[in-house]
Write an enzyme that holds these catalytic residues in place. Structure first.
Site: not given
Length: 709
Positions: A176-177
């Protein structure tokens, strides 16, 4: 080096209480029993695996791998279900957990189109349980063999499960970065779900989408594994896990995954937690022993540590632990090796823990074949030769290649022995423009695909246009503020290519607007060049082409209104107003509730055609169902639905066993009767009656028409 190896093996074989591991085994077996008929597909196995060999295209991980016959596949499902039950009660545990693991992975490898991160996780958990001693507490095996009952288990049994749960969360956070997630473009419109209602008192939907869904989801995944690991923060971690997975269970149809993950979070607790709970429960305390565990010869105790002579099984367990941790740490980032599976996203979906990072919107997919002998061109319906909905081939290049090869082989049955197959698939990823994902000039059926070579027929994602997404949102908002009847589709295309589109007769007032670049709009009657800022009204009910003639990418959008839906909505409102007026005046005798014997009402009945009254009736029944959907009714509906799936799965297994042992009936009438009996509980009316307990349809009595669901 030897000193570190000794310390490592000693740590792995420290004795631990088996009760928490047994609790996890019981819960996993129970949840798999629920999952197999639904998510694994046992209840619809007769549709997935047809009696006619090679009737449908499949997407196995190992190319050329074929399923067994329909009856054999159903029997395998039945065995898998029985394995799950015996795992839960701990009967012949080792045999059943190995059987479950082998059959489960066979189904998993057989069809990539159904892969999900949670289905992959179930297989990994089954693999870890197959090498553990989870039967050492509260199991039938333990009662039959007292040497196993309430005996210690080695520390590595817990360590691998804890590692697996930790990595699911932590790697999901690392994935999710990605910029799309952190800027709030991955999961749009999720804030409309009712689970976010408490936040709506002080936040807008856009703020919920960004701060709660995206930023909150990232912070949860990246941190909850650490919160669960440490004793002082474990309570916070368990609370967050319960809230997170409870919300997911209401928002998404993902089977038992939220429940499996919530149960798995307790694996970080003290190993004696489950036994302590039993000790405080009067009924269970009399049935289950909570005394101290007996020693296990596989564990290392103080008196045996000094020997430093490791058994082969202890060394094997240490090597397996190292291999498992290393492989699971590496696989989610191994896509630089398996380049053949890379498209707009990295690798196949389902084993990288990139859950919901990418959302796709499909505009259209065109399948074209060309007879290489005659030059004849033909088109096939989207999803042809597929059983059920299989759409992942539109985004995965390797699956597109498999599908194209299968279509070519299927066409040979129609005496088309030498064909080329082309795909023209248009998709939008994470709110970007709709664009083609595959080069529509490449014959995919003849493509030389390799798992280690990047497929060059995949068109690049137009990331340079990503910064325009906010502009696209503004255009949508401006249209929505004017009227809800209009819709918009944004398109971008490469230089030298064209979009062939068909405007349906229902889509009135369709206009194309050019945002950047230069295009030529070509149809039967027009051939117009448009530049940035230009627009043109498109003729309905005919094809047109939009050629990109500029050197750079062209971007444009269509604005259209569904005139048929608009008309139906208007007539629906009139119908609803008429019926309400009738209800108000009925007591005065001025309205007969659509009584067709009344001459005055015949004109009204003709005025509202059956389609309108049926649409109104459906809407009213739906509203009534929601009104009656209390927590108790929802629970009854849930139980009824699960019972229907279990019933159909059980009957399929009985019929399959009958077919294998004594043969399939030859009577068509008997087969049809069996099919009707199979589907008896699966009809929408049965589901509706389980929620809405009404003998008379109030809408039907008013309208005079009894529409079908």
């Amino acid at each position: 080096m030897r000193r570190y190896l000794d310390a490592f093996i000693t740590k792995l074989y420290q004795p631990c209480d088996p009760s928490l591991l047994a609790c996890f085994r019981i819960c996993f077996g129970f949840l798999m029993m629920i999952d197999i008929p639904q998510e694994r597909g046992m209840s619809r196995a007769d549709a997935t695996y047809d009696e006619i060999p090679d009737k449908y295209c499949t997407f196995p991980l190992i190319h050329g791998m074929k399923p067994f016959s329909q009856d054999v596949m159903i029997i395998l499902y039945a065995i898998l279900f029985l394995n799950a039950f015996f795992i839960m009660i701990g009967f012949l545990y080792r045999i059943n957990i190995i059987s479950f693991t082998v059959i489960y992975w066979y189904f998993f490898i057989l069809d990539k189109s159904t892969w999900n991160n949670h289905s992959y996780l179930y297989g990994l958990i089954a693999l870890l349980l197959s090498v553990s001693n989870a039967e050492n507490f509260m199991s039938v095996d333990g009662f039959l063999d007292r040497t196993k009952l309430n005996t210690d288990v080695p520390q590595w049994n817990y360590a691998l499960l804890r590692f697996q749960v930790f990595i699911v969360y932590f790697y999901a956070g690392l994935k999710k970065t990605e910029k799309d997630w952190l800027t709030g473009y991955s999961m749009n419109r999720l804030s409309r779900e009712s689970v976010f209602d408490p936040f709506r008192f002080f936040m807008t939907n856009d703020q919920i989408d960004f701060w709660i869904v995206h930023i909150g989801g990232f912070l949860f995944d990246i941190s909850v594994g650490f919160l669960l690991y440490f004793n002082k923060t474990r309570g916070i971690g368990l609370f967050l896990c319960g809230s997170f997975h409870g919300m997911n269970s209401r928002m998404f149809s993902i089977g038992m995954f939220p429940y499996v993950m919530f149960v798995s979070s307790f694996i970080f607790c003290d190993e004696k937690l489950f036994k302590n709970i039993i000790a405080k429960t009067v009924v269970l305390n009399h049935c289950v022993s909570t005394k101290a565990c007996d020693k296990n010869s596989s564990c290392l105790y103080d008196e045996s540590i000094s020997s430093k002579r490791w058994k082969p099984n202890q060394i094997a367990a240490a090597l397996f632990t190292v291999f498992y941790i290393s492989s699971q740490s590496f696989l989610p980032y191994s896509h630089f090796i398996t380049k053949g599976y890379n498209g707009w996203t990295q690798g196949l979906y389902g084993y990288s823990w990139d859950m919901m990072i990418h959302s796709f919107k499909n505009q259209h997919a065109k399948i074209m074949y060309k007879n290489l002998q005659s030059g004849e061109i033909g088109y096939l319906k989207e999803g042809v030769f597929l059983s059920g909905k299989r759409s992942r081939w539109k985004t995965q290049p390797e699956m597109a290649f498999q599908y194209a090869v299968c279509i070519r082989e299927q066409l040979k049955k129609f005496e088309l022995n030498d064909t080329a197959v082309y795909f023209d698939v248009w998709k939008s990823m994470n709110g970007r423009f709709q664009q083609r994902i595959f080069d529509h000039n490449v014959d995919l059926a003849s493509y030389d695909w390799s798992p280690f070579k990047q497929p060059n027929f995949v068109m690049p994602l137009l990331s340079e246009l990503s910064n325009r997404r906010e502009k696209l949102r503004e255009i949508k908002r401006s249209l929505r503020n004017v009227t809800s009847d209009y819709d918009v589709v944004f398109v971008a295309d490469f230089s030298g290519m064209y979009l062939e589109n068909f405007v349906h007769q229902d889509l009135g007032n369709t206009t194309i607007y050019i945002m950047s670049g230069e295009v030529i709009v070509e149809s039967k009657d027009i051939n117009v060049t448009l530049k940035s800022g230009g627009n043109l009204k498109i003729t309905q009910n005919e094809f047109h082409r939009v050629h990109t003639v500029s050197e750079n990418i062209a971007s444009y959008y269509y604005i259209y209104v569904n005139t048929t839906a608009q008309f139906m909505k208007k007539r629906l409102n009139e119908c609803e107003k008429y019926i309400k007026d009738c209800d108000m005046l009925e007591g005065q005798g001025t309205c007969s509730s659509f009584d067709q014997s009344n001459e005055a009402n015949k004109e009204d009945i003709q005025h509202f055609n059956p389609e309108i009254t049926e649409l109104y009736a459906r809407e009213q029944r739906y509203k009534q169902s929601l009104h009656n959907l209390t927590s108790w009714n929802y629970f009854k509906w849930f139980v009824f639905k699960k019972a229907a799936l279990f019933r159909r799965s059980f009957l399929l297994a009985v019929y399959a066993m009958r077919n294998i042992v004594i043969g399939k009936p030859l009577s068509v009438d008997q087969l049809q009767m069996e099919l009707d009996y199979l589907n008896e509980w699966m009809t929408p009316r049965r589901f509706q009656n389980s929620i809405v307990n009404t003998k008379e349809d109030p809408v039907t009595s008013n309208v005079g028409v009894k529409p079908e669901l």
